[in-house]
Design a protein around this motif. Structure first.
Motif, mmCIF file in Angstrom:
data_model
loop_
_atom_site.group_PDB
_atom_site.id
_atom_site.type_symbol
_atom_site.label_atom_id
_atom_site.label_comp_id
_atom_site.label_asym_id
_atom_site.label_seq_id
_atom_site.Cartn_x
_atom_site.Cartn_y
_atom_site.Cartn_z
ATOM 1 N N HIS A 1 -4.942 -28.363 -48.534
ATOM 2 C CA HIS A 1 -6.022 -28.267 -47.640
ATOM 3 C C HIS A 1 -7.283 -28.773 -48.192
ATOM 4 O O HIS A 1 -8.433 -28.589 -47.437
ATOM 5 C CB HIS A 1 -6.473 -26.783 -47.431
ATOM 6 C CG HIS A 1 -5.205 -25.940 -46.661
ATOM 7 N ND1 HIS A 1 -4.045 -25.533 -47.131
ATOM 8 C CD2 HIS A 1 -5.319 -25.602 -45.437
ATOM 9 C CE1 HIS A 1 -3.383 -25.086 -46.175
ATOM 10 N NE2 HIS A 1 -3.892 -25.250 -44.910
ATOM 11 N N ALA A 2 -7.375 -29.252 -49.385
ATOM 12 C CA ALA A 2 -8.636 -29.670 -50.017
ATOM 13 C C ALA A 2 -9.679 -30.638 -49.321
ATOM 14 O O ALA A 2 -10.901 -30.533 -49.606
ATOM 15 C CB ALA A 2 -8.078 -30.119 -51.569
ATOM 16 N N ASP A 3 -9.065 -31.709 -48.484
ATOM 17 C CA ASP A 3 -10.081 -32.292 -47.924
ATOM 18 C C ASP A 3 -9.172 -33.047 -46.715
ATOM 19 O O ASP A 3 -7.852 -33.254 -46.880
ATOM 20 C CB ASP A 3 -10.518 -33.401 -48.720
ATOM 21 C CG ASP A 3 -11.727 -34.056 -47.942
ATOM 22 O OD1 ASP A 3 -12.457 -33.321 -47.359
ATOM 23 O OD2 ASP A 3 -11.904 -35.248 -47.878
ATOM 24 N N HIS A 4 -9.899 -33.271 -45.698
ATOM 25 C CA HIS A 4 -9.265 -34.042 -44.428
ATOM 26 C C HIS A 4 -10.303 -34.792 -43.781
ATOM 27 O O HIS A 4 -10.439 -34.770 -42.541
ATOM 28 C CB HIS A 4 -8.749 -33.007 -43.723
ATOM 29 C CG HIS A 4 -7.488 -33.563 -43.006
ATOM 30 N ND1 HIS A 4 -7.154 -33.658 -41.673
ATOM 31 C CD2 HIS A 4 -6.430 -34.191 -43.411
ATOM 32 C CE1 HIS A 4 -5.951 -34.144 -41.484
ATOM 33 N NE2 HIS A 4 -5.419 -34.517 -42.411
ATOM 34 N N GLU A 5 -10.906 -35.562 -44.472
ATOM 35 C CA GLU A 5 -12.361 -36.387 -44.069
ATOM 36 C C GLU A 5 -13.210 -35.868 -42.743
ATOM 37 O O GLU A 5 -13.446 -34.698 -43.276
ATOM 38 C CB GLU A 5 -11.685 -37.968 -43.499
ATOM 39 C CG GLU A 5 -10.670 -37.964 -42.644
ATOM 40 C CD GLU A 5 -11.083 -38.928 -41.497
ATOM 41 O OE1 GLU A 5 -11.593 -38.490 -40.640
ATOM 42 O OE2 GLU A 5 -10.388 -39.844 -41.239
ATOM 43 N N GLN A 6 -13.404 -36.552 -41.882
ATOM 44 C CA GLN A 6 -14.508 -35.693 -41.018
ATOM 45 C C GLN A 6 -13.934 -34.910 -39.962
ATOM 46 O O GLN A 6 -14.192 -34.956 -38.579
ATOM 47 C CB GLN A 6 -15.251 -36.949 -40.169
ATOM 48 C CG GLN A 6 -15.728 -38.015 -41.486
ATOM 49 C CD GLN A 6 -16.558 -37.403 -42.447
ATOM 50 O OE1 GLN A 6 -17.209 -36.557 -42.215
ATOM 51 N NE2 GLN A 6 -16.280 -38.044 -43.656
ATOM 52 N N ASN A 7 -13.299 -34.064 -40.229
ATOM 53 C CA ASN A 7 -12.927 -32.842 -39.467
ATOM 54 C C ASN A 7 -14.135 -32.060 -38.993
ATOM 55 O O ASN A 7 -14.963 -32.182 -39.524
ATOM 56 C CB ASN A 7 -11.734 -31.870 -40.058
ATOM 57 C CG ASN A 7 -12.372 -31.617 -41.398
ATOM 58 O OD1 ASN A 7 -13.071 -30.396 -41.419
ATOM 59 N ND2 ASN A 7 -12.028 -32.134 -42.539
ATOM 60 N N CYS A 8 -13.777 -30.936 -38.251
ATOM 61 C CA CYS A 8 -14.977 -30.285 -37.417
ATOM 62 C C CYS A 8 -15.816 -29.557 -38.638
ATOM 63 O O CYS A 8 -17.002 -29.563 -38.543
ATOM 64 C CB CYS A 8 -14.328 -29.371 -36.501
ATOM 65 S SG CYS A 8 -15.477 -28.224 -35.842
ATOM 66 N N SER A 9 -14.870 -28.817 -39.577
ATOM 67 C CA SER A 9 -16.057 -28.278 -40.449
ATOM 68 C C SER A 9 -16.805 -29.013 -41.482
ATOM 69 O O SER A 9 -17.984 -28.818 -41.881
ATOM 70 C CB SER A 9 -15.265 -26.935 -41.376
ATOM 71 O OG SER A 9 -14.054 -27.769 -41.890
ATOM 72 N N THR A 10 -15.962 -30.053 -41.838
ATOM 73 C CA THR A 10 -16.450 -30.991 -42.630
ATOM 74 C C THR A 10 -17.855 -32.021 -42.163
ATOM 75 O O THR A 10 -18.842 -31.973 -42.744
ATOM 76 C CB THR A 10 -15.804 -31.933 -43.265
ATOM 77 O OG1 THR A 10 -14.494 -31.320 -44.000
ATOM 78 C CG2 THR A 10 -16.072 -33.107 -44.375
ATOM 79 N N SER A 11 -17.725 -32.168 -40.966
ATOM 80 C CA SER A 11 -18.768 -32.697 -40.120
ATOM 81 C C SER A 11 -19.632 -31.859 -39.986
ATOM 82 O O SER A 11 -21.390 -32.259 -40.120
ATOM 83 C CB SER A 11 -18.329 -33.359 -38.765
ATOM 84 O OG SER A 11 -17.163 -34.181 -38.891
ATOM 85 N N THR A 12 -19.584 -30.497 -39.952
ATOM 86 C CA THR A 12 -20.564 -29.460 -39.733
ATOM 87 C C THR A 12 -21.376 -29.440 -41.213
ATOM 88 O O THR A 12 -22.691 -29.260 -41.314
ATOM 89 C CB THR A 12 -20.077 -28.000 -39.444
ATOM 90 O OG1 THR A 12 -19.476 -28.246 -38.474
ATOM 91 C CG2 THR A 12 -21.113 -26.910 -39.354
ATOM 92 N N VAL A 13 -20.733 -29.381 -42.223
ATOM 93 C CA VAL A 13 -21.437 -29.436 -43.549
ATOM 94 C C VAL A 13 -22.235 -30.455 -43.572
ATOM 95 O O VAL A 13 -23.540 -30.445 -44.214
ATOM 96 C CB VAL A 13 -20.317 -29.431 -44.479
ATOM 97 C CG1 VAL A 13 -21.022 -29.633 -46.019
ATOM 98 C CG2 VAL A 13 -19.230 -27.883 -44.671
ATOM 99 N N ARG A 14 -21.666 -31.745 -43.341
ATOM 100 C CA ARG A 14 -22.781 -32.967 -43.255
ATOM 101 C C ARG A 14 -23.933 -32.776 -42.558
ATOM 102 O O ARG A 14 -24.854 -33.233 -42.870
ATOM 103 C CB ARG A 14 -21.669 -34.325 -43.336
ATOM 104 C CG ARG A 14 -20.875 -34.676 -44.178
ATOM 105 C CD ARG A 14 -20.257 -36.119 -43.789
ATOM 106 N NE ARG A 14 -19.615 -36.656 -44.885
ATOM 107 C CZ ARG A 14 -20.130 -37.721 -45.650
ATOM 108 N NH1 ARG A 14 -21.181 -38.255 -45.442
ATOM 109 N NH2 ARG A 14 -19.432 -38.287 -46.879
ATOM 110 N N LEU A 15 -23.424 -32.614 -41.364
ATOM 111 C CA LEU A 15 -24.700 -32.472 -40.198
ATOM 112 C C LEU A 15 -25.771 -31.388 -40.888
ATOM 113 O O LEU A 15 -27.089 -31.864 -40.611
ATOM 114 C CB LEU A 15 -24.127 -31.994 -38.817
ATOM 115 C CG LEU A 15 -24.931 -32.100 -37.524
ATOM 116 C CD1 LEU A 15 -25.299 -33.555 -37.675
ATOM 117 C CD2 LEU A 15 -24.370 -31.833 -36.421
#
Ligand code: ACO
Length: 403
Positions: free
Chosen positions: A199-213
């Protein structure tokens, strides 16, 4: 079908890409994903090999720093994780003020946001600073997760121990009781490690994109991650692991009436979906699901657990893989389909499943936050445009003339 419309704008063209199906929001060196072939690599290393040969802490270091750690570097990171394992005593009082049935994901996102009030904001301009930020978050989130479970059970808190590994410590904080000491089983620790790695990373999924945004607005790391936790909670994203078990339980209670659920999933007027199937990017088997399915069999055997939900899950997968509706839409089991059955076998309550996902995803979120903040492709606030479809210009009507 992709609805892409381009509109001329003063600064160029706006592309309408609903759900960001084909929009790249950034360039990144962290994770490679090929959804057609089912390939997932962290920093160039295949997920199968990492899940087989590494600990979660090692993989967290790899994602954050970009290289596998030497023994010395790993020991240093582990020492940081131990150093930051406790949370401020004042934060512990917060747990007393959530309602008894508060969802653990709501508690987690609140508590992670609150970390900002207790711990200093740091730049992550050097590897050492980034490791400190990451160790603080990765270690404290484990403590917050276990404490929120203990509070919900009304049991005394079990503090972290310095002689246990990251995953061993989590299990001990969850299940140790003054009257019934918990014995940390190596097989269970190995499975938790594997699940967190997957589960450690999965490029620009919804939550990761949220963190970046959210992070792109310049807000602190804790708040950015807290926003990611909130996004992960959704049943179409990380919340699916809890929803899968609820669906399998419903099928079980319905005397394994698979036909009823398959029919509902196909009905376009019914919002119901077979949770645990389908993925925005994978149009073949999710490579993580393959590893988890195998780990599921092994763990249940090691723990001597016979769970009827595993048989139901396997039968459902068989039906889906031979049904034209699902085959023609490339709907395969995703990472969430079998993970919940493993967590159940370990005694982790259903409403904590998505918290487990969040613990695993943390190194990815922090790596993306750092890359976004300090990488070469950074500096702009995330600000998508829209294609306006409302009224053009209307005459204003005073209130006494409206009807
Ligand atoms: N059950 C039934 N039909 C489905 C499912 C499903 N699980 N998933 C997709 N479909 C159908 C859709 O109805 C649609 O059919 P149509 O072409 O006739 O309209 C088609 O397949 C394409 O689906 P989309 O919603 O356009 O696909 P999208 O990429 O937007 O959604 C998602 C991906 C959200 C994962 C979706 O497959 C889904 O809802 N799955 C169930 C929830 C789930 O398991 N989420 C976890 C994903 S993994 C993760 O985030 C960690």
């Amino acid at each position: 079908a992709i609805d892409i419309r381009t509109l001329r704008n003063t600064t160029g063209y706006i592309t309408l890409d609903s759900g960001y199906m084909n929009t790249g929001s950034c360039s990144s060196e962290i994770t490679f994903l090929d959804g057609e072939q089912g390939i997932l690599n962290y920093r160039g290393y295949g997920i199968n090999e990492l899940a087989e040969k590494c600990s979660f802490v090692e993989v967290a270091y790899l994602l954050l720093i970009g290289e596998l750690p030497t023994r010395e570097q790993l020991d240093h990171f582990r020492a940081l994780l131990s150093r930051f394992a406790l949370i401020h005593e004042d934060m512990i009082h917060f747990f007393d003020h959530f309602p008894p049935n508060a969802p653990p994901m709501a508690i987690l996102s609140t508590m992670v946001n609150t970390l900002h009030n207790f711990y200093p904001e740091m730049s992550s301009d050097s590897d050492e600073e980034l490791l400190i930020i990451a160790a603080r978050l990765i270690s404290k989130i484990r403590t917050i997760a276990a404490f929120s479970y203990k509070k919900s059970e009304g049991h005394p808190l079990i503090y972290p121990r310095y002689d246990l590994s990251y995953c061993g410590n989590f299990l001990n904080m969850m299940f140790d009781k003054p009257v019934k000491p918990y014995v940390v089983q190596p097989e269970v620790v190995a499975t938790v490690n594997k699940l967190l790695i997957l589960h450690a990373d999965h490029e620009q999924n919804c939550s990761t994109s949220t963190v970046r945004l959210v992070g792109s607005a310049g807000v602190n790391v804790y708040t950015s991650i807290s926003a990611g936790i909130s996004a992960l909670w959704g049943p179409l994203h990380g919340g699916a692991n809890q929803a899968v078990i609820e669906m399998l339980e419903a099928i079980h209670q319905d005397n394994n009436d698979f036909e009823k659920y398959i029919k509902k999933a196909k009905d376009r007027n019914d919002p119901f979906r077979l949770t645990g199937f389908g993925h925005r990017v994978y149009k073949t088997f999710d490579p993580r699901a393959t590893i988890i399915k195998q780990a599921c069999d092994q763990t249940l055997q090691a723990l001597n657990v016979d769970d009827p939900l595993l048989d139901i899950a396997k039968e459902l997968e068989d039906i889906v893989r031979n049904d034209d509706y699902f085959v023609s839409r490339n709907l395969y089991p995703n990472v969430d389909f079998y993970s919940g059955i493993i967590y159940r076998a370990m005694g982790i309550p259903t409403n904590m499943f998505t918290v487990m996902f969040a613990m695993g995803r943390l190194p990815g979120w922090i790596s993306h936050w750092s890359e976004m903040t300090y990488g070469s492709d950074n500096s702009r606030i995330g600000r998508p445009r829209q294609v306006y479809t409302g009224y053009k210009k209307r005459e204003f009507v005073p209130i006494h003339e409206r009807n």
